[in-house]
Design an enzyme around this catalytic site. Structure first.
Site, mmCIF file in Angstrom:
data_model
loop_
_atom_site.group_PDB
_atom_site.id
_atom_site.type_symbol
_atom_site.label_atom_id
_atom_site.label_comp_id
_atom_site.label_asym_id
_atom_site.label_seq_id
_atom_site.Cartn_x
_atom_site.Cartn_y
_atom_site.Cartn_z
ATOM 1 C CB CYS A 1 -0.579 4.315 -0.603
ATOM 2 S SG CYS A 1 0.670 4.678 -1.851
ATOM 3 C CB CYS B 1 6.912 1.550 0.888
ATOM 4 S SG CYS B 1 6.045 0.735 -0.489
HETATM 5 N N1 DGL Z 1 2.532 0.919 -1.196
HETATM 6 C C1 DGL Z 1 2.853 2.231 -1.570
HETATM 7 C C2 DGL Z 1 3.540 3.017 -0.493
HETATM 8 O O1 DGL Z 1 3.228 2.818 0.658
HETATM 9 C C3 DGL Z 1 3.301 2.493 -2.978
HETATM 10 C C4 DGL Z 1 4.251 1.556 -3.629
HETATM 11 C C5 DGL Z 1 4.361 1.901 -5.107
HETATM 12 O O2 DGL Z 1 3.327 1.743 -5.787
HETATM 13 O O3 DGL Z 1 5.436 2.359 -5.531
HETATM 14 O O4 DGL Z 1 4.361 3.868 -0.748
#
Ligand code: DGL
Length: 244
Positions: free
Chosen positions: A69, A175
């Site tokens: 993430c 993301c």
């Molecule tokens: N998948 C996550 C990232 O890489 C977070 C997305 C979220 O929960 O806003 O930033």
């Protein structure tokens, strides 16, 4: 055992890659879907959630935790985590995947990741000549998490990114949710797209039995449905309650 963590479904693609590379390892994937999207939370809230969630993974036996993430990585949790497990963030490794030839780089991320300027900082070190523009896509992780139709995602990206078309050499999908909309990004931007899925990670020293456990702080049934629709995986996902 390796823990893989994300706020929701985004990290599943990196999990898939890691399982292809290290099939004999045991994996546990935790999605903090009770708090998704992370991208609009503040730093203190995020750090508190991350400390709890990573500690929970460690308590389940994870010796290494991959924070799949970008938002969580941008908090600096890899340095700040209080515990024994090795915590790996993905931002610096993702930056290493940007082609050398790219001079003008577009970084597309959650609002938190953009405000942290973590990509700008890492790229200033790795390639000081590059011009970097960070752009927040505040609705996209939510839309992808909720399996929004492709046409709606395309319309959203056209609205947000049209002005950047033809202006950059490469874009980072910063993301882990965003690569689920890779086709729509490609249609709007028409430049090379980089994401976290093929980041270089050191292979674990010990192998396991190749087991996989997928858990969520949200609904296990809902995650099973998302998994089926997005990855064609049929897996029983467990709900877990993670206490403070
Ligand atoms: N998948 C996550 C990232 O890489 C977070 C997305 C979220 O929960 O806003 O930033």
């Amino acid at each position: 055992m390796i823990g893989v963590f994300d706020s929701g479904i985004g990290g599943l693609r990196l999990l898939d890659q890691l399982r292809q590379r290290w099939g004999q390892e045991d994996f546990i994937y935790l999605a903090d879907q009770a708090h998704v999207p992370y991208g609009s939370l503040d730093r203190d809230t995020l750090l508190e959630l991350l400390q709890q969630n990573l500690r929970w993974l460690e308590d389940q036996g994870a010796k290494t935790i991959v924070v799949a993430c970008n938002t969580a990585s941008a908090t600096g949790i890899a340095r700040r985590y209080i515990g024994q497990a090795q915590v790996i963030e993905i931002i610096s490794k993702t930056c290493e995947l940007i082609p050398e030839s790219a001079r003008k780089i577009l970084v597309l991320a959650t609002p938190f990741t953009v405000q942290s300027h973590r990509y700008k900082q890492v790229l200033a070190q790795q390639r000081p000549q590059a011009e970097v523009k960070e752009v927040g896509l505040s609705c996209l992780a939510f839309m992808i998490e909720h399996l929004c139709p492709k046409q709606e995602i395309l319309a959203y990206l056209q609205g947000e990114l049209r002005a950047y078309r033809g202006q950059y050499d490469a874009a980072v999908l910063a993301c882990t949710h965003f690569p689920f909309a890779r086709e729509q990004f490609a249609e709007v931007l028409q430049i090379p797209l980089i994401d976290s899925e093929s980041i270089a990670l050191e292979a674990p020293k010990k192998a396991g039995q190749g087991t996989l456990r997928i858990v969520t702080t949200g609904s296990g049934e809902q995650l099973s449905r998302q998994l089926h629709q997005l990855m064609r995986w049929d897996a029983v996902c467990e709900h877990v309650q993670i206490e403070k």
